[in-house]
Design an enzyme around this catalytic site. Structure first.
Site, PDB file in Angstrom:
ATOM      1  N   ASP A  48       3.206 -15.820  14.582  1.00  0.00           N
ATOM      2  CA  ASP A  48       4.291 -15.579  15.543  1.00  0.00           C
ATOM      3  C   ASP A  48       4.993 -16.894  15.888  1.00  0.00           C
ATOM      4  OD1 ASP A  48       3.356 -12.817  15.813  1.00  0.00           O
ATOM      5  OD2 ASP A  48       1.659 -13.728  16.836  1.00  0.00           O
ATOM      6  N   HIS A  55      -1.331 -11.034  20.634  1.00  0.00           N
ATOM      7  CA  HIS A  55      -0.654 -10.897  19.336  1.00  0.00           C
ATOM      8  C   HIS A  55      -0.312  -9.419  19.154  1.00  0.00           C
ATOM      9  CE1 HIS A  55       0.372 -10.919  15.156  1.00  0.00           C
ATOM     10  NE2 HIS A  55      -0.575 -10.034  14.919  1.00  0.00           N
TER      11      HIS A  55
HETATM   12  P1  NAX Z   1      -5.841  -5.195   3.499  1.00  0.00           P
HETATM   13  O1  NAX Z   1      -6.048  -3.763   3.856  1.00  0.00           O
HETATM   14  O2  NAX Z   1      -5.032  -5.546   2.301  1.00  0.00           O
HETATM   15  O3  NAX Z   1      -7.247  -5.917   3.343  1.00  0.00           O
HETATM   16  C1  NAX Z   1      -8.267  -5.773   4.271  1.00  0.00           C
HETATM   17  C2  NAX Z   1      -9.568  -5.993   3.543  1.00  0.00           C
HETATM   18  O4  NAX Z   1     -10.602  -6.042   4.516  1.00  0.00           O
HETATM   19  C3  NAX Z   1      -9.917  -4.882   2.557  1.00  0.00           C
HETATM   20  O5  NAX Z   1     -10.218  -5.434   1.288  1.00  0.00           O
HETATM   21  C4  NAX Z   1     -11.162  -4.237   3.182  1.00  0.00           C
HETATM   22  O6  NAX Z   1     -12.075  -3.754   2.199  1.00  0.00           O
HETATM   23  C5  NAX Z   1     -11.719  -5.405   3.979  1.00  0.00           C
HETATM   24  N1  NAX Z   1     -12.626  -5.024   5.064  1.00  0.00           N
HETATM   25  C6  NAX Z   1     -12.551  -3.960   5.890  1.00  0.00           C
HETATM   26  N2  NAX Z   1     -13.598  -3.937   6.709  1.00  0.00           N
HETATM   27  C7  NAX Z   1     -14.347  -5.023   6.432  1.00  0.00           C
HETATM   28  C8  NAX Z   1     -15.566  -5.530   6.936  1.00  0.00           C
HETATM   29  N3  NAX Z   1     -16.237  -4.885   7.889  1.00  0.00           N
HETATM   30  N4  NAX Z   1     -16.057  -6.664   6.395  1.00  0.00           N
HETATM   31  C9  NAX Z   1     -15.418  -7.309   5.402  1.00  0.00           C
HETATM   32  N5  NAX Z   1     -14.262  -6.860   4.863  1.00  0.00           N
HETATM   33  C10 NAX Z   1     -13.741  -5.727   5.369  1.00  0.00           C
HETATM   34  O7  NAX Z   1      -5.232  -5.857   4.828  1.00  0.00           O
HETATM   35  P2  NAX Z   1      -4.452  -7.246   4.975  1.00  0.00           P
HETATM   36  O8  NAX Z   1      -3.005  -7.019   4.738  1.00  0.00           O
HETATM   37  O9  NAX Z   1      -5.155  -8.276   4.180  1.00  0.00           O
HETATM   38  O10 NAX Z   1      -4.589  -7.498   6.549  1.00  0.00           O
HETATM   39  C11 NAX Z   1      -5.833  -7.806   7.129  1.00  0.00           C
HETATM   40  C12 NAX Z   1      -5.728  -7.793   8.649  1.00  0.00           C
HETATM   41  O11 NAX Z   1      -4.830  -8.802   9.097  1.00  0.00           O
HETATM   42  C13 NAX Z   1      -5.199  -6.481   9.223  1.00  0.00           C
HETATM   43  O12 NAX Z   1      -5.984  -6.129  10.338  1.00  0.00           O
HETATM   44  C14 NAX Z   1      -3.789  -6.867   9.687  1.00  0.00           C
HETATM   45  O13 NAX Z   1      -3.335  -6.037  10.733  1.00  0.00           O
HETATM   46  C15 NAX Z   1      -4.032  -8.275  10.138  1.00  0.00           C
HETATM   47  N6  NAX Z   1      -2.846  -9.127  10.315  1.00  0.00           N
HETATM   48  C16 NAX Z   1      -2.864 -10.021  11.326  1.00  0.00           C
HETATM   49  C17 NAX Z   1      -1.828 -10.906  11.541  1.00  0.00           C
HETATM   50  C18 NAX Z   1      -1.857 -11.887  12.668  1.00  0.00           C
HETATM   51  O14 NAX Z   1      -0.858 -12.585  12.849  1.00  0.00           O
HETATM   52  N7  NAX Z   1      -2.932 -12.013  13.451  1.00  0.00           N
HETATM   53  C19 NAX Z   1      -0.609 -10.876  10.693  1.00  0.00           C
HETATM   54  C20 NAX Z   1      -0.843 -10.207   9.378  1.00  0.00           C
HETATM   55  C21 NAX Z   1      -1.715  -8.990   9.427  1.00  0.00           C
HETATM   56  O15 NAX Z   1      -0.956  -7.909   9.895  1.00  0.00           O
END
Ligand code: NAX
Length: 352
Positions: A170, A198
């Site tokens: 952000d 956030h």
């Molecule tokens: P993806 O769905 O592409 O990847 C998430 C991965 O996490 C998957 O491979 C899944 O198998 C794995 N996963 C799920 N549960 C798990 C666990 N208990 N232990 C280990 N791995 C696990 O999502 P992606 O686009 O990579 O985003 C990841 C996270 O970042 C989401 O929650 C998203 O909302 C968040 N974000 C946060 C941002 C921020 O500024 N704080 C911005 C970007 C993003 O939106």
């Protein structure tokens, strides 16, 4: 894989262990290559990567590990992929908690927090039991502030100040919008802040921001914007109607245009956050969500975004900034949301 192929005679430093959860996801794919190449900790530091996934993401993480190996980064000491939290956090110095449960169709906020509590509670406990004494944690997975709160609550032996959540994306989005509007390089802008949660209720605040001019003198950003937009009233209107909503809703804009959520920019922000936490901030503060000790009347214990600097040992909040009535009101709205999330996870028994 899992063993070290770094010859000690080549290394001036001992390896730093970095754990990335959700390593098989899209942020993981953008993040891991930058960590392994030295962008996060510098070209002198060997990196031992530990990738933690769930079974459905394990193959993707293993494929990414093969590609990481093929990059032949001189900084990459070793890679291990696991679905076991104890192994994933064993000896970790830096933990990037990216994997989270996304909001599914029909899921209420309580369901989302419950599902994420089942991830971040056990991960916090594993960090408590297996991580290195100096562990630093960045939560990226949403809802990031409250997930960090849950993880921290399950790690009583780790100081709460080591659990942080990411608002750097952000912050970077705010810098980029200002630079584009003023038609100046992004590095000439300093002292911009993201306060609060956030979420769409975040508070981008430029009231203390500065613009370095080509002669080296710094002028208030508000003054530079007034010159550009035609007066202070126009700046107020631009902030309310354009800047704040654009920054706060940039994630939705990326999804609409790109067809999927921010990945490379999120990864870059995670690298920036850890880079500055460990290496120190330069002459500007940045934004990070850290545990409140009561500064700016933000409830102690809440994980809120603040203006922060680091000297390398920890984040320090920039104190005594004057807040306008408008900024204060927005912070209070963001705080109400954070309190609601905290109260909800407390009522679900995820924190005490
Ligand atoms: P993806 O769905 O592409 O990847 C998430 C991965 O996490 C998957 O491979 C899944 O198998 C794995 N996963 C799920 N549960 C798990 C666990 N208990 N232990 C280990 N791995 C696990 O999502 P992606 O686009 O990579 O985003 C990841 C996270 O970042 C989401 O929650 C998203 O909302 C968040 N974000 C946060 C941002 C921020 O500024 N704080 C911005 C970007 C993003 O939106």
């Amino acid at each position: 894989m899992g063993s070290s192929w770094f010859d000690d005679s080549m290394s001036p430093s001992s390896p730093v262990t970095v754990t990335v959860t959700g390593a098989g996801g899209q942020i993981g794919y953008a993040l891991l290559f930058r960590i392994a190449s030295g962008a996060m900790l510098g070209p002198e530091i060997p990196i031992r990567l530990q990738l933690l996934e769930i079974p459905t993401g394990q193959k993707a993480a293993e494929g990414t590990a093969l590609e990481l190996q093929d990059c032949a980064f001189p900084t990459l000491d070793s890679i291990a992929v696991t679905t076991d939290a104890a192994a994933g956090f064993n000896g970790t110095n830096i933990a990037l908690l990216v994997g989270a449960r996304p909001r599914g169709p029909g899921m209420e906020r309580g369901d989302l927090l419950q599902a994420n509590g089942a991830i971040f509670g056990p991960q916090g406990a594993a960090i408590n039991d297996y991580a290195a004494d100096d562990v630093k944690v960045l939560v990226v997975g949403n809802p990031a502030n409250t997930n960090a709160l849950i993880a921290s609550a399950h790690a009583p032996d780790v100081p709460a100040s080591r659990f942080t959540a990411m608002t750097r994306l952000d912050h970077n989005r705010a810098l980029a919008q200002l630079a584009a509007t003023l038609n100046v390089p992004v590095y000439s802008i300093s002292n911009v802040t993201i306060w609060g949660n956030h979420s769409a209720a975040q508070v981008p605040d430029i009231s203390h921001g500065l613009l370095r001019q080509p002669d080296g003198n710094k002028i208030p950003l508000v003054q530079a914007l007034a010159q550009k937009l035609g007066g202070t009233a126009s700046v107020e209107q631009w902030l309310e109607e354009v800047f704040i909503p654009r920054v706060a809703k940039r994630g939705a804009e990326i999804i609409e245009v790109r067809g999927s959520s921010s990945a490379a920019s999120a990864a870059a922000a995670a690298v920036d956050h850890i880079h500055d936490w460990v290496g120190g901030t330069a002459d500007s503060w940045t934004s990070a969500a850290i545990v409140s000790e009561g500064s700016y009347d933000i409830d102690p214990g809440l994980i809120s975004s603040f203006p922060v600097r680091s000297t390398g040992s920890g984040w320090q909040i920039e104190q005594d900034l004057e807040l306008s009535t408008g900024v204060r009101a927005r912070i209070d709205t963001s705080l109400r949301e954070l309190r609601e999330e905290r109260d909800l996870v407390r009522s679900l028994g995820l924190i005490s």
